[in-house]
Enzyme design. Structure first.
Site, short mmCIF file in Angstrom:
data_model
loop_
_atom_site.label_atom_id
_atom_site.label_comp_id
_atom_site.label_asym_id
_atom_site.label_seq_id
_atom_site.Cartn_x
_atom_site.Cartn_y
_atom_site.Cartn_z
N SER A 327 64.42 32.27 68.08
CA SER A 327 63.69 33.01 69.11
C SER A 327 63.31 32.14 70.29
O SER A 327 63.46 32.53 71.45
CB SER A 327 62.43 33.63 68.49
OG SER A 327 62.78 34.56 67.48
N ASP A 496 67.12 37.82 71.61
CA ASP A 496 67.07 36.37 71.39
C ASP A 496 68.26 35.90 70.57
O ASP A 496 68.85 34.86 70.81
CB ASP A 496 65.75 35.96 70.72
CG ASP A 496 65.48 36.73 69.42
OD1 ASP A 496 66.14 37.76 69.16
OD2 ASP A 496 64.58 36.30 68.67
N HIS A 497 68.65 36.71 69.58
CA HIS A 497 69.76 36.38 68.69
C HIS A 497 70.04 37.59 67.82
O HIS A 497 69.21 38.50 67.73
CB HIS A 497 69.44 35.16 67.81
CG HIS A 497 68.18 35.31 67.02
ND1 HIS A 497 68.08 36.14 65.90
CD2 HIS A 497 66.94 34.77 67.18
CE1 HIS A 497 66.85 36.08 65.42
NE2 HIS A 497 66.13 35.27 66.18
#
Length: 641
Positions: A327, A496-497
């Site tokens: 994050s 973020d991912h």
């Protein structure tokens, strides 16, 4: 007799170290059992072959952990065979070994979200959390089976340790044979330890083996994590500083050609729209239908009806990637254009410097700047980094002020917290720049009780909370569009991912960093789908281009809405390798040289083309070197402003 007794001591030492090998192999079996769907290991033979290669990494980990125990086991002391000393040895053995061994059990669960063995960088994630004890007990409840397995393995290990004991024989320290055997033992054991830590190669190895060495033994990059063990990954990143200048033979002209780190745009007239950047927790590209229309995934199902509808009126990039795995990596990549590779930039000693970013430029343009995160203030390190970037305001769980909406794990549910952001923005003087980092689309995959049954359960735990967060977007936009500031606002939505994977397409190595990037403006000026490569660090320069900011600024990304002379690319890092996507190829780079070239469509990295290296491949490698050269120089020399 003395020499013989010394042999008994060494024999028992070998037995106790052998036990560690047995249990590390057990941990590897369990790791595979929990993560078989993402490790690309398809036969028993392949598993044992990779386990064989893993012995080198097990050896290094076991020797690192047991250095003190080995020393205490071989020192020639009168008390070494007394019951008290034996108890001390046992305490040292199990305190060190079980703590280190437990790290492997973390990855039974965590690996599915990180797609990498846990390293020391995990401490960057948890050190700012104020509810560590609550998190521990929540994980214990959610993943009780992992704790049970660890306890059972530990009890069995202790039992087997106690099965073999030394006879209590009085030592006569004047016995020359005893001291001679001790000296010989020290030399032999010390040599073996050095060799084991270095990977067993006395002639060729110039350094102890590292995480990157696991990739030498595999056909698919995912398999390297089965070769490794988490204890080794954790220890080998301890005390490491990856932020060091690199010695590549790359000229300033090549850096300028491939990366152009100083951008300047004159395409658009200067304007001052409001800007809202939404970084959505774990919202991988896989979940959003609008980003998968051309994916070719059979029977694909979307879990984001609102974002799919919004995408029809937005400019989207369905071939975009995250620059990091965590994050905090996403925050620095999106807001300041600074990716993180081996270590998080935000937790390095170089983060506390003046950084030119979206925030600093907005501040210079007299924007009101704010960051929203519904977690306890300081969680994830966001408060600290937001202060470094220079946000005027930080709004967290404390500012929200109503713990009744706390999800019990990470923060305030997305729907009420996004409404809180909207109401806060209603009171601001335009123009404003605001960013929010959502929290709900995340493990433990809960949604508010009042919405039970409202969103599809899907096929993995992540699908239902994705539906909830999509609904939070819907209620936010429905409320925001009634406000006068809405029509003068550029919205950016990204993640973020990624998180849990269901479709095989997104289980491929490269697609494990696949995220959405979407730009929306109510006047319809930002519409379409652009399949060119994009990445999180492109968001910063794109916004600068859109608002007509005409001064030079630092950016390793490129504008996604105009040609700034930089060929589209994406770069990130997967534990041991950099990945540079550019043109028709993917380059894997170990920090010194290219280790592979793959067709851009070969997201699984199955067919290495390095044996037939072309001029275009060489350019991709040069682009990677140019990026890393400028990246590390600017960070180390503190030239990010």
């Amino acid at each position: 007799m003395r020499l013989f007794f010394r042999k008994q001591e060494y024999g028992i030492l070998v037995y106790r170290l052998f036990l560690a090998y047995v249990f590390y192999f057990l941990a590897r079996i369990l790791f595979f059992f929990y993560n078989a769907s993402v490790l690309e290991v398809h036969s028993v033979t392949e598993f044992f072959k990779l386990s064989y290669y893993g012995l080198a990494f097990d050896t290094a980990a076991i020797l690192y952990v047991n250095l003190l125990f080995i020393l205490l086991s071989i020192v020639p002391l009168r008390i070494s065979t007394t019951s008290g000393y034996r108890k001390l040895l046992m305490i040292v053995y199990f305190v060190t070994n079980l703590v280190a061994y437990a790290l492997n059990f973390v990855d039974f669960i965590y690996y599915k979200y990180n797609f990498a063995r846990t390293t020391l960088s995990v401490l960057d994630v948890v050190k700012n959390e104020g509810n560590k004890i609550e998190m521990f007990f929540r994980f214990m409840i959610s993943y009780w089976h992992v704790y049970v397995l660890f306890i059972v393995a530990s009890i069995l290990w202790v039992y087997l340790y106690k099965r073999v004991k030394l006879p209590q024989i009085e030592q006569r320290l004047s016995n020359k044979a005893y001291y001679l055997s001790s000296i010989i033992g020290f030399v032999i054991i010390g040599t073996l330890i050095v060799g084991g830590i270095r990977g067993g190669d006395f002639k060729k190895s110039t350094r102890p083996i590292n995480l990157v060495d696991a990739s030498k033994h595999v056909e698919k990059l995912e398999q390297a994590d089965l070769v490794l063990n988490t204890t080794f990954a954790f220890i080998r990143t301890f005390g490491n500083n990856s932020f060091k200048k690199v010695d590549f033979d790359i000229s300033d002209e090549e850096v300028q050609f491939y990366i152009k780190p100083i951008k300047q745009y004159t395409t658009n007239p200067a304007t001052k729209p409001n800007i809202i950047v939404i970084i959505t927790e774990s919202m991988g590209r896989e979940y959003i239908g609008a980003f998968n229309e051309d994916s070719g995934i059979p029977n694909y199902e979307s879990y984001t009806p609102f974002l799919d509808s919004l995408a029809q009126h937005s400019l989207i990039f369905p071939n975009a990637f995250a620059n990091g795995a965590k994050s905090i990596h996403g925050m620095s990549s999106v807001l300041s254009g600074i990716p993180s590779f081996v270590d998080a930039f935000t937790s390095s000693s170089f983060s506390n410097q003046k950084i030119q970013s979206l925030v600093s430029i907005m501040n210079d343009l007299d924007y009101d700047t704010s960051f929203f995160h519904g977690a306890p203030n300081g969680s994830m390190g966001f408060l600290g980094f937001s202060n470094i970037l220079g946000f005027d305001h930080y709004y967290g769980m404390e500012e929200y002020g109503n713990d009744d909406d706390f999800d019990g794990s990470w923060g305030i549910w997305d729907e009420p917290f996004m409404q809180f952001m909207k109401m806060t923005l209603d009171k601001k003087t335009e123009p404003f720049f605001s960013s929010i980092f959502t929290v709900s689309s995340h493990e433990p995959f809960n949604i508010p009780e009042k919405y039970d049954g409202k969103f599809p359960k899907g096929y993995v735990d992540m699908h239902e909370p994705v539906g909830y967060t999509d609904y939070a977007f819907k209620t936010f936009f429905e409320a925001a569009k009634k406000e006068p500031w809405f029509d003068n606002t550029i919205f950016v939505i990204t993640a973020d991912h990624p998180n849990q994977v269901y479709y095989d397409q997104y289980n491929k190595v490269i697609n494990r960093r696949a995220v959405p990037i979407m730009f929306y403006k109510s006047d319809g000026s930002l519409v379409g789908s652009d399949a060119k490569l994009a990445q999180q660090i492109d968001i910063y320069p794109t916004l600068m281009d859109l608002i007509g900011y005409n001064k030079p600024f630092r950016s390793w990304g490129r504008s996604l809405v105009s040609d700034d002379g930089v060929e589209p690319f994406a770069i990130n890092h997967n534990v041991s390798q950099y990945h540079m996507l550019r043109g028709n190829y993917i380059c894997t780079f170990d920090g010194n040289r290219a280790t592979g070239f793959y067709d851009l469509n070969d997201k699984s990295l199955e067919h290495n083309l390095i044996a037939n290296k072309t001029l275009e491949m060489e350019k991709v490698e040069l682009a990677c070197k140019a990026f890393l050269k400028d990246y590390f120089e600017r960070i180390v020399d503190k030239k990010l402003n």
